[in-house]
Write an enzyme that holds these catalytic residues in place. Sequence first.
Site, PDB file in Angstrom:
ATOM      1  N   LYS A 182     -20.081  82.241  57.851  1.00 23.23           N
ATOM      2  CA  LYS A 182     -19.412  80.943  57.733  1.00 23.23           C
ATOM      3  C   LYS A 182     -19.456  80.153  59.030  1.00 23.23           C
ATOM      4  O   LYS A 182     -19.304  80.716  60.117  1.00 23.23           O
ATOM      5  CB  LYS A 182     -17.959  81.193  57.307  1.00 23.23           C
ATOM      6  CG  LYS A 182     -17.066  79.976  57.155  1.00 23.23           C
ATOM      7  CD  LYS A 182     -17.628  78.924  56.228  1.00 23.23           C
ATOM      8  CE  LYS A 182     -17.975  79.426  54.864  1.00 23.23           C
ATOM      9  NZ  LYS A 182     -18.751  78.460  54.051  1.00 23.23           N
TER      10      LYS A 182
ATOM     11  N   ASP B  89     -23.332  86.737  55.617  1.00 23.97           N
ATOM     12  CA  ASP B  89     -23.954  86.288  54.363  1.00 23.97           C
ATOM     13  C   ASP B  89     -25.421  86.668  54.272  1.00 23.97           C
ATOM     14  O   ASP B  89     -25.983  86.770  53.180  1.00 23.97           O
ATOM     15  CB  ASP B  89     -23.802  84.772  54.221  1.00 23.97           C
ATOM     16  CG  ASP B  89     -22.353  84.427  53.949  1.00 23.97           C
ATOM     17  OD1 ASP B  89     -21.584  84.313  54.924  1.00 23.97           O
ATOM     18  OD2 ASP B  89     -21.978  84.318  52.770  1.00 23.97           O
TER      19      ASP B  89
ATOM     20  N   ARG C  50     -26.620  78.615  45.242  1.00 23.67           N
ATOM     21  CA  ARG C  50     -26.312  78.555  46.682  1.00 23.67           C
ATOM     22  C   ARG C  50     -27.461  79.256  47.420  1.00 23.67           C
ATOM     23  O   ARG C  50     -27.961  80.287  46.945  1.00 23.67           O
ATOM     24  CB  ARG C  50     -24.983  79.250  47.010  1.00 23.67           C
ATOM     25  CG  ARG C  50     -23.776  78.554  46.381  1.00 23.67           C
ATOM     26  CD  ARG C  50     -22.473  79.109  46.934  1.00 23.67           C
ATOM     27  NE  ARG C  50     -22.216  78.654  48.291  1.00 23.67           N
ATOM     28  CZ  ARG C  50     -21.221  79.119  49.049  1.00 23.67           C
ATOM     29  NH1 ARG C  50     -20.437  80.075  48.607  1.00 23.67           N
ATOM     30  NH2 ARG C  50     -21.028  78.642  50.277  1.00 23.67           N
TER      31      ARG C  50
END
Length: 335
Positions: A236, A225, A75
């Site tokens: 998000k 993040d 990711r």
Amino acid sequence: MIDQTLLPGEIKQIECRDVSAVWEAIKMLRVRGAPAIGIAAAYGYVIGLQSANHQDEEQYFVAAGETVDYLASSRPTAVNLFWALNRMDQLCQSLRGEMGLAEITARMLEEAQAIHQEDREMCRAIGRFGADMLSDEVQGVLTHCNAGGLATAEYGTALSVLFTAQDLGNDLHVFVDETRPLLQGARLTAWELMQRGIQATLICDSMAAQVMKEGRIQAVITGADRIASNGDAANKIGTYSIAVLARAHGIPFYVAAPSSTFDLSLMSGDEIPIEERHPEEITHGFGRQTAPPGIQVYNPAFDVTPADLIDAIITEKGVIQPVNRNNIIKTLQVV
Ligand code: MRU
């Protein structure tokens, strides 16, 4: 690890016994949330070392490098993944020639456990700093996605603030954005809050403006993040809109994140890579087709909230307020 894709219906632990199982778990969001991804990657690195050839030093270190590259491809947005892999690999390389390969492997397991334990401690500290910031007038708090125990080693970042506030006797009512398209808010955050007996109300993401206008929310708090050196914060998808709405309604917007979520190599959030996920997450939410076949889809999994919309960033080292490069460097004590 708990397979988070099955929550809240089923609590099932899965075992990852090779590096590809760890990669798959991160990619498929069985483990998710920036700090939890970093911890999983650190243990994944150790699994890579354990299965490397301990008779041949050259091959052992080639395998270590391959594990880093492979796990790093799972990711792109949460920097904790790269932070943990980098920390593990730097230490491992520094031990080359200093001790035997079996000893290095054992030492690296201790390092992964240290990363895990440090995250627990960082979450607790974030909770303490954050709870101090929520005055008694704050009753309604909005959160987005999941930044709780599931996303970290134990207590969470944004949710740690709420858990700690509750422990201190502050009766909060938490509004939880369901968090389209994968519903981390509905599936995970609502579940965690209910487990702890915190009053929680689930809303669709599109309802946030109305709920704010009705005066039900006095603070917004989310995780992150990756945070650039100027304070721009990726989180998000949907977080940015909530920050805009909070500013429009005069409601403070806080980000809670450990120092491992900062990427000081980036001048601004424009440089943060944004993961784009499969169109089926939107066209076939949880298996059922909800859009006409063939429709074009754009599915960025994260957005970047500009620093000037963030009233404070709560870290384990203190609160960054106002959010700017100087204060970030000062609080994180980076030289
Ligand atoms: O795609 P996800 O579920 O891994 O995204 C997670 C988030 O955006 C969280 O809010 C973020 O990682 C903060 S976790 C403490």
